[in-house]
Design a protein around this motif. Structure first.
Motif, PDB file in Angstrom:
ATOM      1  N   ILE A  53     -11.690  13.655  -1.897  1.00 14.03           N
ATOM      2  CA  ILE A  53     -10.233  13.518  -1.926  1.00 14.03           C
ATOM      3  C   ILE A  53      -9.852  12.086  -2.338  1.00 14.03           C
ATOM      4  O   ILE A  53      -8.955  11.860  -3.156  1.00 14.03           O
ATOM      5  CB  ILE A  53      -9.626  13.883  -0.554  1.00 14.03           C
ATOM      6  CG1 ILE A  53      -9.718  15.402  -0.334  1.00 14.03           C
ATOM      7  CG2 ILE A  53      -8.182  13.403  -0.422  1.00 14.03           C
ATOM      8  CD1 ILE A  53      -9.382  15.869   1.082  1.00 14.03           C
ATOM      9  N   HIS A  54     -10.577  11.107  -1.809  1.00 12.15           N
ATOM     10  CA  HIS A  54     -10.263   9.713  -2.131  1.00 12.15           C
ATOM     11  C   HIS A  54     -10.780   9.307  -3.511  1.00 12.15           C
ATOM     12  O   HIS A  54     -10.186   8.464  -4.174  1.00 12.15           O
ATOM     13  CB  HIS A  54     -10.745   8.788  -1.005  1.00 12.15           C
ATOM     14  CG  HIS A  54      -9.931   8.971   0.233  1.00 12.15           C
ATOM     15  ND1 HIS A  54     -10.133  10.023   1.100  1.00 12.15           N
ATOM     16  CD2 HIS A  54      -8.863   8.290   0.727  1.00 12.15           C
ATOM     17  CE1 HIS A  54      -9.239   9.966   2.074  1.00 12.15           C
ATOM     18  NE2 HIS A  54      -8.459   8.928   1.880  1.00 12.15           N
ATOM     19  N   ILE A  70       0.815  -1.220   0.000  1.00  9.77           N
ATOM     20  CA  ILE A  70       0.000   0.000   0.000  1.00  9.77           C
ATOM     21  C   ILE A  70       0.854   1.278   0.000  1.00  9.77           C
ATOM     22  O   ILE A  70       0.375   2.338  -0.409  1.00  9.77           O
ATOM     23  CB  ILE A  70      -0.995   0.003   1.192  1.00  9.77           C
ATOM     24  CG1 ILE A  70      -2.068   1.095   1.007  1.00  9.77           C
ATOM     25  CG2 ILE A  70      -0.292   0.145   2.527  1.00  9.77           C
ATOM     26  CD1 ILE A  70      -3.295   0.924   1.906  1.00  9.77           C
ATOM     27  N   LEU A 120      -6.921  -2.984  -1.034  1.00  9.01           N
ATOM     28  CA  LEU A 120      -6.214  -1.850  -0.416  1.00  9.01           C
ATOM     29  C   LEU A 120      -6.969  -1.357   0.822  1.00  9.01           C
ATOM     30  O   LEU A 120      -6.357  -1.038   1.846  1.00  9.01           O
ATOM     31  CB  LEU A 120      -6.034  -0.714  -1.429  1.00  9.01           C
ATOM     32  CG  LEU A 120      -4.922  -0.910  -2.463  1.00  9.01           C
ATOM     33  CD1 LEU A 120      -5.018   0.144  -3.573  1.00  9.01           C
ATOM     34  CD2 LEU A 120      -3.542  -0.841  -1.815  1.00  9.01           C
ATOM     35  N   LEU A 177     -13.704  14.667   2.429  1.00  8.64           N
ATOM     36  CA  LEU A 177     -12.808  13.510   2.511  1.00  8.64           C
ATOM     37  C   LEU A 177     -13.081  12.481   1.417  1.00  8.64           C
ATOM     38  O   LEU A 177     -12.160  11.913   0.839  1.00  8.64           O
ATOM     39  CB  LEU A 177     -12.943  12.854   3.897  1.00  8.64           C
ATOM     40  CG  LEU A 177     -11.942  11.750   4.181  1.00  8.64           C
ATOM     41  CD1 LEU A 177     -10.524  12.303   4.224  1.00  8.64           C
ATOM     42  CD2 LEU A 177     -12.270  11.060   5.495  1.00  8.64           C
ATOM     43  N   VAL A 206       0.268   9.703  -4.790  1.00  6.38           N
ATOM     44  CA  VAL A 206       0.202  11.019  -4.150  1.00  6.38           C
ATOM     45  C   VAL A 206       1.469  11.118  -3.317  1.00  6.38           C
ATOM     46  O   VAL A 206       1.770  10.210  -2.564  1.00  6.38           O
ATOM     47  CB  VAL A 206      -1.029  11.137  -3.219  1.00  6.38           C
ATOM     48  CG1 VAL A 206      -1.067  12.497  -2.559  1.00  6.38           C
ATOM     49  CG2 VAL A 206      -2.315  10.860  -3.976  1.00  6.38           C
ATOM     50  N   ILE A 223       2.729  12.404  -0.383  1.00  8.23           N
ATOM     51  CA  ILE A 223       2.321  13.127   0.829  1.00  8.23           C
ATOM     52  C   ILE A 223       3.549  13.692   1.543  1.00  8.23           C
ATOM     53  O   ILE A 223       4.635  13.103   1.502  1.00  8.23           O
ATOM     54  CB  ILE A 223       1.509  12.240   1.802  1.00  8.23           C
ATOM     55  CG1 ILE A 223       2.311  11.031   2.271  1.00  8.23           C
ATOM     56  CG2 ILE A 223       0.166  11.842   1.227  1.00  8.23           C
ATOM     57  CD1 ILE A 223       1.872  10.518   3.620  1.00  8.23           C
ATOM     58  N   ILE A 244     -16.571   4.758   7.357  1.00 10.15           N
ATOM     59  CA  ILE A 244     -16.094   5.685   6.326  1.00 10.15           C
ATOM     60  C   ILE A 244     -15.504   4.905   5.154  1.00 10.15           C
ATOM     61  O   ILE A 244     -15.762   5.226   3.990  1.00 10.15           O
ATOM     62  CB  ILE A 244     -15.065   6.676   6.924  1.00 10.15           C
ATOM     63  CG1 ILE A 244     -15.734   7.549   7.987  1.00 10.15           C
ATOM     64  CG2 ILE A 244     -14.441   7.543   5.842  1.00 10.15           C
ATOM     65  CD1 ILE A 244     -14.775   8.291   8.904  1.00 10.15           C
ATOM     66  N   ARG A 298     -12.817  19.654   5.003  1.00 14.34           N
ATOM     67  CA  ARG A 298     -12.626  19.243   3.609  1.00 14.34           C
ATOM     68  C   ARG A 298     -13.565  18.091   3.270  1.00 14.34           C
ATOM     69  O   ARG A 298     -14.150  17.476   4.154  1.00 14.34           O
ATOM     70  CB  ARG A 298     -11.182  18.812   3.384  1.00 14.34           C
ATOM     71  CG  ARG A 298     -10.207  19.949   3.640  1.00 14.34           C
ATOM     72  CD  ARG A 298      -8.781  19.537   3.317  1.00 14.34           C
ATOM     73  NE  ARG A 298      -7.836  20.496   3.873  1.00 14.34           N
ATOM     74  CZ  ARG A 298      -6.561  20.202   4.139  1.00 14.34           C
ATOM     75  NH1 ARG A 298      -6.078  19.014   3.916  1.00 14.34           N
ATOM     76  NH2 ARG A 298      -5.773  21.133   4.633  1.00 14.34           N
ATOM     77  N   MET A 356     -16.773   5.183   1.341  1.00 15.20           N
ATOM     78  CA  MET A 356     -15.833   5.493   0.257  1.00 15.20           C
ATOM     79  C   MET A 356     -15.898   4.443  -0.848  1.00 15.20           C
ATOM     80  O   MET A 356     -15.892   4.765  -2.032  1.00 15.20           O
ATOM     81  CB  MET A 356     -14.393   5.535   0.786  1.00 15.20           C
ATOM     82  CG  MET A 356     -14.032   6.799   1.527  1.00 15.20           C
ATOM     83  SD  MET A 356     -12.307   6.645   2.074  1.00 15.20           S
ATOM     84  CE  MET A 356     -12.150   8.138   3.041  1.00 15.20           C
ATOM     85  N   VAL A 413      -3.323  17.113   9.951  1.00 15.77           N
ATOM     86  CA  VAL A 413      -4.652  17.089   9.319  1.00 15.77           C
ATOM     87  C   VAL A 413      -5.421  15.849   9.783  1.00 15.77           C
ATOM     88  O   VAL A 413      -6.615  15.906  10.090  1.00 15.77           O
ATOM     89  CB  VAL A 413      -4.528  17.107   7.775  1.00 15.77           C
ATOM     90  CG1 VAL A 413      -5.905  17.032   7.129  1.00 15.77           C
ATOM     91  CG2 VAL A 413      -3.789  18.335   7.299  1.00 15.77           C
ATOM     92  N   LEU A 414      -4.704  14.734   9.848  1.00 14.25           N
ATOM     93  CA  LEU A 414      -5.342  13.494  10.315  1.00 14.25           C
ATOM     94  C   LEU A 414      -5.801  13.634  11.768  1.00 14.25           C
ATOM     95  O   LEU A 414      -6.879  13.145  12.142  1.00 14.25           O
ATOM     96  CB  LEU A 414      -4.377  12.307  10.191  1.00 14.25           C
ATOM     97  CG  LEU A 414      -3.887  11.966   8.781  1.00 14.25           C
ATOM     98  CD1 LEU A 414      -2.899  10.801   8.840  1.00 14.25           C
ATOM     99  CD2 LEU A 414      -5.042  11.604   7.865  1.00 14.25           C
ATOM    100  N   PHE A 455      -8.925  15.668  11.815  1.00  8.93           N
ATOM    101  CA  PHE A 455     -10.046  14.859  11.326  1.00  8.93           C
ATOM    102  C   PHE A 455     -10.580  13.928  12.411  1.00  8.93           C
ATOM    103  O   PHE A 455     -11.776  13.901  12.703  1.00  8.93           O
ATOM    104  CB  PHE A 455      -9.603  14.043  10.093  1.00  8.93           C
ATOM    105  CG  PHE A 455     -10.642  13.071   9.646  1.00  8.93           C
ATOM    106  CD1 PHE A 455     -11.746  13.506   8.928  1.00  8.93           C
ATOM    107  CD2 PHE A 455     -10.551  11.718   9.971  1.00  8.93           C
ATOM    108  CE1 PHE A 455     -12.736  12.607   8.537  1.00  8.93           C
ATOM    109  CE2 PHE A 455     -11.537  10.814   9.592  1.00  8.93           C
ATOM    110  CZ  PHE A 455     -12.629  11.267   8.868  1.00  8.93           C
TER     111      PHE A 455
END
Ligand code: HEM
Length: 125
Positions: free
Chosen positions: A67-68, A27, A81, A64, A35, A37, A112, A62, A116, A45-46, A49
């Protein structure tokens, strides 16, 4: 073992969690290649959240899921994943915390992740 109580606890949790994600080649490439990071900017940020979800503070504004969905357009975020992500998350929580909030954060992560994945299945284009 204590429960998750404050933002320092959440920082420790996400820091240890990302160590596991980045150490797992199954992963890690999503965070290093797809990305790129910046970990020192990403971790706070995490914390914001999860603090909103678990400690009832505000501050995360944001989208979320979007973003994903954007990541998924670059590299498909497969069920495998998501399972790897969740397994590392559960393991990290269980290694450090025990209690109501520790259970709550795992349940929220699963909810979540499920939302997603439904949005990913329905994503067009
Ligand atoms: C296959 C599973 C997942 C992968 C590979 C993944 C990967 C990523 C990546 C690469 C970013 C950085 C995006 C960017 O900065 O543009 C990110 C951000 C983030 N992810 Fe995930 N993610 C996964 C699942 C989840 C789940 C299930 C949650 C929550 C339960 C989550 C929470 C977050 C949060 C809070 C951020 C920060 C977003 C922001 O900058 O506002 N991720 N993720």
């Amino acid at each position: 073992m204590k429960d998750i109580q404050n933002q320092d606890d959440l920082y420790l949790l996400v820091d240890e969690f990302y160590k596991k994600l980045l150490a797992d080649p199954a992963i890690s490439y999503i965070f290093t290649d797809v990305v790129k990071i910046k970990i020192l900017e990403h971790l706070p940020v995490l914390v914001t959240f999860w603090s909103q979800g678990i400690l009832g503070t505000g501050g995360y504004d944001r989208n979320l899921t979007q973003i994903h969905l954007d990541i998924n357009k670059k590299e498909h975020l497969t069920p495998e994943l998501f399972q790897i992500w969740l397994n590392h998350f559960y393991t990290t929580v269980d290694e450090h915390f025990k209690g109501h909030k520790a259970e709550q954060i795992k349940t929220q992560a699963l909810s979540i992740a499920t939302i997603m994945q439904i949005k990913i299945i329905n994503q067009k284009g």
